[in-house]
Design a protein around this motif. Structure first.
Motif, PDB file in Angstrom:
ATOM      1  N   ALA A 141       0.829  -1.206   0.000  1.00  0.00           N
ATOM      2  CA  ALA A 141       0.000   0.000   0.000  1.00  0.00           C
ATOM      3  C   ALA A 141       0.863   1.255   0.000  1.00  0.00           C
ATOM      4  CB  ALA A 141      -0.932  -0.014   1.210  1.00  0.00           C
ATOM      5  N   ARG A 142       1.955   1.227   0.742  1.00  0.00           N
ATOM      6  CA  ARG A 142       2.866   2.380   0.746  1.00  0.00           C
ATOM      7  C   ARG A 142       3.458   2.611  -0.641  1.00  0.00           C
ATOM      8  NH1 ARG A 142       5.426   0.739   6.587  1.00  0.00           N
ATOM      9  NH2 ARG A 142       4.392   2.372   7.824  1.00  0.00           N
ATOM     10  N   ARG A 143       3.807   1.526  -1.315  1.00  0.00           N
ATOM     11  CA  ARG A 143       4.349   1.675  -2.663  1.00  0.00           C
ATOM     12  C   ARG A 143       3.290   2.250  -3.603  1.00  0.00           C
ATOM     13  NH1 ARG A 143       6.879  -2.958  -6.776  1.00  0.00           N
ATOM     14  NH2 ARG A 143       7.966  -1.454  -8.107  1.00  0.00           N
ATOM     15  N   ALA A 144       2.061   1.737  -3.486  1.00  0.00           N
ATOM     16  CA  ALA A 144       0.967   2.241  -4.321  1.00  0.00           C
ATOM     17  C   ALA A 144       0.724   3.725  -4.041  1.00  0.00           C
ATOM     18  CB  ALA A 144      -0.305   1.434  -4.068  1.00  0.00           C
ATOM     19  N   TRP A 145       0.696   4.092  -2.770  1.00  0.00           N
ATOM     20  CA  TRP A 145       0.458   5.479  -2.351  1.00  0.00           C
ATOM     21  C   TRP A 145       1.530   6.405  -2.948  1.00  0.00           C
ATOM     22  CZ3 TRP A 145      -4.138   6.268  -0.639  1.00  0.00           C
ATOM     23  CH2 TRP A 145      -4.484   7.348   0.171  1.00  0.00           C
ATOM     24  N   ALA A 146       2.766   5.887  -2.997  1.00  0.00           N
ATOM     25  CA  ALA A 146       3.886   6.705  -3.481  1.00  0.00           C
ATOM     26  C   ALA A 146       3.854   6.904  -4.988  1.00  0.00           C
ATOM     27  CB  ALA A 146       5.211   6.059  -3.072  1.00  0.00           C
ATOM     28  N   VAL A 147       3.385   5.904  -5.737  1.00  0.00           N
ATOM     29  CA  VAL A 147       3.430   6.011  -7.202  1.00  0.00           C
ATOM     30  C   VAL A 147       2.130   6.516  -7.798  1.00  0.00           C
ATOM     31  CG1 VAL A 147       5.123   4.139  -7.337  1.00  0.00           C
ATOM     32  CG2 VAL A 147       2.688   3.628  -7.690  1.00  0.00           C
ATOM     33  N   ALA A 148       1.082   6.643  -6.971  1.00  0.00           N
ATOM     34  CA  ALA A 148      -0.227   7.030  -7.487  1.00  0.00           C
ATOM     35  C   ALA A 148      -0.164   8.369  -8.202  1.00  0.00           C
ATOM     36  CB  ALA A 148      -1.238   7.105  -6.348  1.00  0.00           C
ATOM     37  N   GLY A 149      -0.727   8.402  -9.400  1.00  0.00           N
ATOM     38  CA  GLY A 149      -0.733   9.637 -10.154  1.00  0.00           C
ATOM     39  C   GLY A 149      -2.035  10.412 -10.035  1.00  0.00           C
ATOM     40  N   GLY A 150      -3.050   9.780  -9.433  1.00  0.00           N
ATOM     41  CA  GLY A 150      -4.356  10.420  -9.326  1.00  0.00           C
ATOM     42  C   GLY A 150      -4.689  10.800  -7.898  1.00  0.00           C
ATOM     43  N   LEU A 151      -5.983  10.872  -7.611  1.00  0.00           N
ATOM     44  CA  LEU A 151      -6.459  11.211  -6.277  1.00  0.00           C
ATOM     45  C   LEU A 151      -6.286  10.023  -5.341  1.00  0.00           C
ATOM     46  CD1 LEU A 151      -9.786  13.006  -7.302  1.00  0.00           C
ATOM     47  CD2 LEU A 151      -7.597  14.074  -6.701  1.00  0.00           C
ATOM     48  N   ARG A 152      -5.932  10.294  -4.088  1.00  0.00           N
ATOM     49  CA  ARG A 152      -5.722   9.241  -3.098  1.00  0.00           C
ATOM     50  C   ARG A 152      -6.801   9.341  -2.022  1.00  0.00           C
ATOM     51  NH1 ARG A 152      -0.731  11.182  -4.471  1.00  0.00           N
ATOM     52  NH2 ARG A 152      -0.875  12.785  -2.861  1.00  0.00           N
ATOM     53  N   VAL A 153      -7.519   8.232  -1.806  1.00  0.00           N
ATOM     54  CA  VAL A 153      -8.556   8.198  -0.775  1.00  0.00           C
ATOM     55  C   VAL A 153      -8.218   7.094   0.219  1.00  0.00           C
ATOM     56  CG1 VAL A 153     -10.298   9.107  -2.359  1.00  0.00           C
ATOM     57  CG2 VAL A 153     -10.099   6.648  -2.044  1.00  0.00           C
ATOM     58  N   PHE A 154      -8.586   7.327   1.471  1.00  0.00           N
ATOM     59  CA  PHE A 154      -8.161   6.445   2.558  1.00  0.00           C
ATOM     60  C   PHE A 154      -9.316   6.201   3.518  1.00  0.00           C
ATOM     61  CE2 PHE A 154      -6.348   6.054   6.904  1.00  0.00           C
ATOM     62  CZ  PHE A 154      -5.691   4.847   6.736  1.00  0.00           C
TER      63      PHE A 154
END
Length: 316
Positions: A141-154
């Protein structure tokens, strides 16, 4: 319209039921993130589920359910484990879950299993729920959060039965702070807030998460609707009156509806836009509460519009 990636758990819920006068457990495909992904798809959004699934017949049912609901499984990996089970009991306003199965099939997605290109291309990335308590998936999840190019929801989606080890709650608070700091939207329930920050009113929790860096915070309040903290505003949005029979998946449907709206129209330009989005999400949740089951109760936009026909500017 782009697509969303939902990273989290899929499992099988065992729900209290009765057959011929005898207590039985009814199987239901579940997991908070799975419910979110199904809600997005039913509301017309393009969504991919990312997580680890077992290698047994139950996992096959999960895959079939997801694809049947229109959810992509390109980022789902098969692991050598039986499908994890969540036994749900209903003693209060929200179901309580106890989890069974070792190793837990949903907790075996590691950072090297992540389809990075899938995440990078997403317009919205969802992370959260109980997978963040397991180091391999937390790393993914940390890797995904770091590479995400769009909006991040949690969404922390707290389950107290999994927080019995010494220091577990403090560790989860740290994870929540970490993800909230870079989130465009944090959604949590009042029950989540009470577990994480027992001495704070929900308004204080929302303010704290925004101070950490979250752009917008939504706290669901059950039948009392939701609190929305966006910009300088902290407002409450009432829930529609419904004939509730089962609240399973209601909070997940709020998250799914908000993600579906982000896909359809992007971030709202102002707090009024967020209030309108949350009002829609609460109508979705109200309809979910009127049907038994979690993922199976997720409605279409047409069903929501029919159930809550607008007359005179207000839901009927």
């Amino acid at each position: 319209m782009g697509y969303a990636v939902v990273l989290g758990e899929a499992l099988v819920d065992l729900l209290d039921a009765e057959h011929d006068g005898e207590p039985v457990y009814r199987q239901a495909v579940g997991g908070g993130p799975l419910n979110v992904s199904v809600a997005i798809a039913r509301l017309g959004g393009d969504v991919q589920f990312v997580g680890s699934l077992g290698d047994d017949a139950l996992a096959g049912r999960i895959r079939a359910f997801l694809t049947g609901a229109g959810v992509g499984v390109r980022g789902a990996v098969t692991v050598p484990a039986p499908t994890a089970l969540a036994v749900a009991t209903f003693a209060g306003p929200e179901p309580e879950f106890r989890f069974y199965g070792e190793p837990r099939s949903y907790a075996l997605l590691g950072p090297d299993d992540l389809d990075v290109a899938l995440v990078e291309g997403a317009d919205v990335l969802y992370c959260g729920s109980i997978v963040l308590l397991d180091p391999p998936v937390l790393a993914a999840a940390r890797r995904a959060w770091a590479v995400a190019g769009g909006l991040r929801v949690f969404d922390p989606n707290v389950r107290p039965s999994l927080l019995t080890a010494p220091g577990a709650l403090d560790a989860l608070r740290g994870v929540v702070a970490e993800f909230a700091a870079a989130a465009h939207l944090v959604k949590l329930s009042a029950a989540d807030a009470r577990v994480l920050y027992p001495d704070e009113p929900v308004e204080g929790v929302a303010a704290y998460l925004r101070e950490l860096g979250a752009s917008t915070v939504v706290v669901t309040l059950g039948a009392d609707g939701a609190l929305v903290a966006a910009g300088d505003d902290v407002v409450r949005v009432p829930a529609p009156k419904v004939d509730a029979v089962d609240a399973t998946g209601a909070g997940d449907s709020v998250m799914g509806a908000l993600v579906a709206e982000l896909l359809a129209a992007g971030e709202p330009a102002d707090p009024i836009g967020w209030r309108e989005r949350v009002a829609f999400a609460l109508r979705v949740a109200g309809l979910v509460c009127e049907s038994p089951g979690g993922a199976t109760a997720m409605p279409t936009r047409a069903a929501v519009a029919t159930r809550f026909a607008v007359k005179g500017g207000a839901p009927a």
